[in-house]
Write an enzyme that holds these catalytic residues in place. Structure first.
Site, mmCIF file in Angstrom:
data_model
loop_
_atom_site.group_PDB
_atom_site.id
_atom_site.type_symbol
_atom_site.label_atom_id
_atom_site.label_comp_id
_atom_site.label_asym_id
_atom_site.label_seq_id
_atom_site.Cartn_x
_atom_site.Cartn_y
_atom_site.Cartn_z
ATOM 1 C CG HIS A 194 35.208 31.034 40.309
ATOM 2 N ND1 HIS A 194 36.327 31.052 41.107
ATOM 3 C CD2 HIS A 194 35.264 32.179 39.584
ATOM 4 C CE1 HIS A 194 37.010 32.141 40.911
ATOM 5 N NE2 HIS A 194 36.393 32.854 39.978
ATOM 6 C CG HIS A 225 42.201 34.077 36.753
ATOM 7 N ND1 HIS A 225 43.182 34.659 37.541
ATOM 8 C CD2 HIS A 225 41.067 34.743 37.023
ATOM 9 C CE1 HIS A 225 42.646 35.629 38.254
ATOM 10 N NE2 HIS A 225 41.358 35.704 37.961
#
Length: 247
Positions: free
Chosen positions: A13, A55
């Site tokens: 991730h 992100h």
């Protein structure tokens, strides 16, 4: 030698974000070294239209800078330190571009998440498709987003590329919905996945890739249930768990 009934992909991730600053080349390098099959990462557009890997829409958490990604050019973003917040050993890590990642890690399985739910980013789908084509990594890439209309658009533009629908709720008739949008995969939060979804998805040829699983027992349960990929901050632990899940 006994083998697992079902190959489950180990996807780190934002790279190996339990070991290095997320979405940096260091995190991607460590994920590969650990033995992950690939990694998930986030793509936005800079002010001058370059797909970059980060992100948050806001820069402050991972770079200490003010403002939003989309307000800065790629050159300005490249000067920011995206590693020192995590630890001094990672000082000087930069915000990568999508091109850098495809060029360096195109041999791995890459889950490209488009972060276009908060800010409109016209042209993001086209730019991502172009770079994937340029590097010839079509078979190694799956593109996902919480912005399902974006995934529908991407499928229309490039029906040969795999797309995944991200969601964190119980989605009614999820498999039918995925097929209607041309999606290759569902990307649910792991806690919402039930056996009937897995059965329906397998029958329809739709992948189920779950996020973000960091607990050893939950990893084991997901793997034994038959998910196609597990996205985790701890690819080392997942590697060990998957190697222990045998017939």
């Amino acid at each position: 030698m006994r083998k697992r009934k079902h190959k489950v992909l180990n996807l780190a991730h934002r790279g190996a974000s339990g070991y290095a600053p997320e979405n940096t080349m260091a995190a991607f390098r460590i994920a590969k070294e650990i033995g992950a099959d690939g990694f998930e990462f986030d793509v936005q557009l800079s002010k001058d239209g370059v797909p970059v890997i980060i992100h948050d829409e806001a820069l402050v958490r991972t770079t200490g800078a003010k403002g939003y990604v989309i307000e800065h050019t790629s050159d300005e973003l490249a000067r920011l330190d995206a590693g020192v917040w995590y630890g001094q050993d990672f000082q000087g890590q930069r915000i990568p571009t999508l091109e850098q990642v495809l060029q360096t890690y195109g041999d791995l399985y890459l889950n490209v998440e488009l972060k276009n739910s908060y800010h409109e980013m016209p042209g993001l789908e086209e730019k991502v498709i172009e770079l994937i084509r340029n590097y010839g990594v079509e078979q190694n890439v799956l593109i996902s987003s919480f912005h399902h209309k974006s995934m529908q658009t991407l499928h229309r533009l490039a029906p040969d590329l795999k797309t995944g629908l991200l969601y964190d709720c119980v989605l009614v008739d999820a498999v039918t919905y995925a097929k209607r949008l041309g999606a290759s995969a569902l990307h649910p939060f792991y806690g919402t996945v039930k056996a009937d979804l897995l059965r329906e998805a397998k029958a329809a040829g739709v992948q189920v890739n779950v996020w973000t699983v960091n607990d050893e027992e939950q990893m084991r349960l997901c793997a034994e249930a038959g998910v196609d990929a597990i996205i985790t901050n701890d690819p080392q632990l997942l590697y060990e768990v998957l190697n222990s899940v045998l017939d």
